[in-house]
Scaffold this motif. Structure first.
Motif, PDB file in Angstrom:
ATOM      1  N   MET A  21      -5.312   5.892  -6.710  1.00  0.00           N
ATOM      2  CA  MET A  21      -4.645   6.305  -5.480  1.00  0.00           C
ATOM      3  C   MET A  21      -4.472   7.812  -5.465  1.00  0.00           C
ATOM      4  O   MET A  21      -4.657   8.462  -4.436  1.00  0.00           O
ATOM      5  CB  MET A  21      -3.283   5.617  -5.376  1.00  0.00           C
ATOM      6  CG  MET A  21      -2.509   5.974  -4.138  1.00  0.00           C
ATOM      7  SD  MET A  21      -3.369   5.588  -2.594  1.00  0.00           S
ATOM      8  CE  MET A  21      -2.954   3.853  -2.389  1.00  0.00           C
TER       9      MET A  21
ATOM     10  N   GLU B 124       0.827  -1.195   0.000  1.00  0.00           N
ATOM     11  CA  GLU B 124       0.000   0.000   0.000  1.00  0.00           C
ATOM     12  C   GLU B 124       0.876   1.266   0.000  1.00  0.00           C
ATOM     13  O   GLU B 124       0.645   2.198  -0.760  1.00  0.00           O
ATOM     14  CB  GLU B 124      -0.903  -0.036   1.240  1.00  0.00           C
ATOM     15  CG  GLU B 124      -1.807   1.164   1.412  1.00  0.00           C
ATOM     16  CD  GLU B 124      -3.067   1.080   0.561  1.00  0.00           C
ATOM     17  OE1 GLU B 124      -3.234   0.075  -0.152  1.00  0.00           O
ATOM     18  OE2 GLU B 124      -3.858   2.032   0.622  1.00  0.00           O
TER      19      GLU B 124
ATOM     20  N   LEU C 220      -6.334   6.270   3.842  1.00  0.00           N
ATOM     21  CA  LEU C 220      -6.123   5.692   2.521  1.00  0.00           C
ATOM     22  C   LEU C 220      -6.382   4.199   2.561  1.00  0.00           C
ATOM     23  O   LEU C 220      -6.913   3.613   1.624  1.00  0.00           O
ATOM     24  CB  LEU C 220      -4.701   5.957   2.040  1.00  0.00           C
ATOM     25  CG  LEU C 220      -4.385   7.414   1.712  1.00  0.00           C
ATOM     26  CD1 LEU C 220      -2.925   7.573   1.331  1.00  0.00           C
ATOM     27  CD2 LEU C 220      -5.277   7.915   0.576  1.00  0.00           C
ATOM     28  N   ARG C 221      -6.011   3.594   3.666  1.00  0.00           N
ATOM     29  CA  ARG C 221      -6.195   2.157   3.776  1.00  0.00           C
ATOM     30  C   ARG C 221      -7.668   1.797   3.865  1.00  0.00           C
ATOM     31  O   ARG C 221      -8.122   0.874   3.212  1.00  0.00           O
ATOM     32  CB  ARG C 221      -5.435   1.626   4.984  1.00  0.00           C
ATOM     33  CG  ARG C 221      -5.462   0.123   5.068  1.00  0.00           C
ATOM     34  CD  ARG C 221      -4.406  -0.423   5.992  1.00  0.00           C
ATOM     35  NE  ARG C 221      -4.491   0.149   7.321  1.00  0.00           N
ATOM     36  CZ  ARG C 221      -3.494   0.780   7.924  1.00  0.00           C
ATOM     37  NH1 ARG C 221      -2.334   0.931   7.310  1.00  0.00           N
ATOM     38  NH2 ARG C 221      -3.639   1.266   9.137  1.00  0.00           N
TER      39      ARG C 221
ATOM     40  N   ALA D 191       1.931   7.102  -6.416  1.00  0.00           N
ATOM     41  CA  ALA D 191       0.926   8.116  -6.730  1.00  0.00           C
ATOM     42  C   ALA D 191       1.426   9.519  -6.399  1.00  0.00           C
ATOM     43  O   ALA D 191       1.058  10.489  -7.036  1.00  0.00           O
ATOM     44  CB  ALA D 191      -0.361   7.836  -5.956  1.00  0.00           C
TER      45      ALA D 191
ATOM     46  N   ARG E  28       2.298   1.934  -3.303  1.00  0.00           N
ATOM     47  CA  ARG E  28       1.318   2.555  -4.202  1.00  0.00           C
ATOM     48  C   ARG E  28       1.165   4.044  -3.906  1.00  0.00           C
ATOM     49  O   ARG E  28       1.051   4.853  -4.814  1.00  0.00           O
ATOM     50  CB  ARG E  28      -0.051   1.873  -4.055  1.00  0.00           C
ATOM     51  CG  ARG E  28      -0.218   0.674  -4.965  1.00  0.00           C
ATOM     52  CD  ARG E  28      -1.690   0.297  -5.088  1.00  0.00           C
ATOM     53  NE  ARG E  28      -2.230  -0.184  -3.822  1.00  0.00           N
ATOM     54  CZ  ARG E  28      -2.178  -1.456  -3.437  1.00  0.00           C
ATOM     55  NH1 ARG E  28      -1.642  -2.368  -4.211  1.00  0.00           N
ATOM     56  NH2 ARG E  28      -2.677  -1.816  -2.269  1.00  0.00           N
TER      57      ARG E  28
ATOM     58  N   ASP F 273      -9.355   1.999   0.780  1.00  0.00           N
ATOM     59  CA  ASP F 273      -8.839   0.990  -0.128  1.00  0.00           C
ATOM     60  C   ASP F 273      -9.428  -0.389   0.162  1.00  0.00           C
ATOM     61  O   ASP F 273      -9.493  -1.243  -0.701  1.00  0.00           O
ATOM     62  CB  ASP F 273      -7.324   0.942   0.060  1.00  0.00           C
ATOM     63  CG  ASP F 273      -6.651   0.068  -0.971  1.00  0.00           C
ATOM     64  OD1 ASP F 273      -7.125   0.092  -2.121  1.00  0.00           O
ATOM     65  OD2 ASP F 273      -5.684  -0.615  -0.630  1.00  0.00           O
TER      66      ASP F 273
ATOM     67  N   THR G  38      -8.952  -3.539  -3.275  1.00  0.00           N
ATOM     68  CA  THR G  38      -7.539  -3.824  -3.422  1.00  0.00           C
ATOM     69  C   THR G  38      -7.002  -4.901  -2.483  1.00  0.00           C
ATOM     70  O   THR G  38      -6.196  -5.722  -2.884  1.00  0.00           O
ATOM     71  CB  THR G  38      -6.703  -2.546  -3.247  1.00  0.00           C
ATOM     72  OG1 THR G  38      -7.544  -1.460  -3.627  1.00  0.00           O
ATOM     73  CG2 THR G  38      -5.497  -2.565  -4.130  1.00  0.00           C
TER      74      THR G  38
END
Ligand SMILES: [Zn+2]
Lengths: 152, 185
Positions: free
Chosen positions: B123, A50, B173-174, A57, A53, B177, B181
């Motif tokens: 992202m 993660e 963000l997690r 980005a 990524r 996600d 994902t």
């Protein structure tokens, strides 16, 4: 299978583990757990991916960077040229090796060999000479006497 | 990394001015994305980037700790960004500002490496949706690899606040996600 509390502790501070934000002791302890606990190790791997990524980005678009970079290099090149060693002009006060003259500022340029080409002229008519570098060639036996000044 | 920033800086100051190009090559990538993310158009971003480097070039001898070149460069750019916003009357850290960071890319070359690109693009959108401070800290931490102490001094916040913002961003963000994902492994 590890004990639940160990897993809870490790997962609970996994972001800090990844950020290198734990104390050395905590870091070592969690690393030990991650080595033997497949569940936590899987979670670690997922978070690493993660982060990768997110990094991807966050980095700019290569096409854009390339353009920006070339503009900066060009601007810098210009700045460097401005800063470069000043060019000099020789204001000629005498031709051919005459009696060496007074002023300390007077510079004597004697350069032997080779033919003198710049303006394709006869040396006796030049009154000012811009020096592209320190290497100026004059016809054998000739010399110029003059004052050096910075060319603008 | 073979030559350190400090070594390069010393060489430039010692008269090898052309070595400054190496510093430009080394640091423009992260700087660009930060600047690009802070202003709404590419032209402005280019100007600010150039100005950043020119100022750095002129003032290099005033850099007290050459090892901290990166945060110094960032401070210069962020100042320039602020000045520009002030001039344009943009409220600083305007919540929308980040959305412009990744403008539509529907132009040339959009087709290649589609899947990987999609992932990065999605992202980018998620990052753009973060609160400005979190986004900024995330960028400085992961893109510029600054320590929380350095981030604190660049942004004028505490290191604790830098950490807090960073972890919040990562967590957000997690969770955004989670559904697709994570399953995709
Ligand atoms: Zn575990």
């Amino acid at each position: 299978m590890m004990n639940r509390t160990g897993c809870e502790r490790v997962v609970g501070r996994l972001d800090r583990f990844l950020d290198g934000d734990l104390t050395a002791t905590e870091q070592a302890r969690d690393a030990g757990h991650l080595e033997v606990c497949a569940t936590c190790a899987r979670e670690l791997e997922a978070r690493q991916k993660e982060l990768a990524r997110v990094r991807a980005a966050l980095s700019g678009r290569p096409e854009e960077i390339e353009i920006a970079l070339s503009l900066v290099h060009a601007a810098l090149e210009e700045r460097l040229e401005e800063r470069a060693v000043p060019r000099y002009r020789l204001r000629i006060v005498a031709r051919r090796a005459l009696v060496p003259l007074l002023t300390a500022a007077a510079a004597l340029l004697v350069l032997s060999l080779m033919r003198w080409t710049p303006f394709g002229t006869d040396i006796t008519t030049i009154t000012s000479l811009e020096l592209p570098s320190w290497n100026v060639s004059l016809p054998t036996g000739t010399s110029l006497l003059g004052e050096l000044e910075e060319a603008k | 990394m073979d030559t350190t920033d400090s070594e390069l800086v010393a060489r430039v100051l010692g008269g090898e001015s052309e070595r400054f190009h190496d510093l430009v090559n080394r640091h423009t990538g992260p700087l660009w994305s930060t600047i690009r993310g802070s202003v709404s158009n590419v032209e402005d971003a280019r100007e600010i980037l150039q100005e950043t480097w020119m100022r750095a070039f002129e003032r290099l001898d005033r850099l007290r700790e050459p090892g901290r070149l990166r945060s110094w460069l960032l401070s210069i750019s962020l100042n320039l960004v602020r000045q520009r916003h002030r001039r344009r009357g943009v409220v600083e850290a305007e919540p929308n500002e980040g959305l412009d960071r990744f403008p539509d890319e529907a132009r040339e070359g959009a087709a290649e490496r589609a899947e990987q690109k999609d992932e990065v693009e999605s992202m980018r959108r998620r990052i753009a949706g973060l609160p400005p401070r979190q986004r900024q800290v995330l960028d400085l931490r992961l893109n510029h690899e600054l320590s929380h102490a350095e981030i604190a001094s660049v942004l004028g916040i505490s290191a604790e606040s830098s950490r807090a913002n960073y972890y919040q961003a990562v967590r957000k963000l997690r969770s955004a996600d989670d559904s697709p994902t994570t399953e995709k492994r």
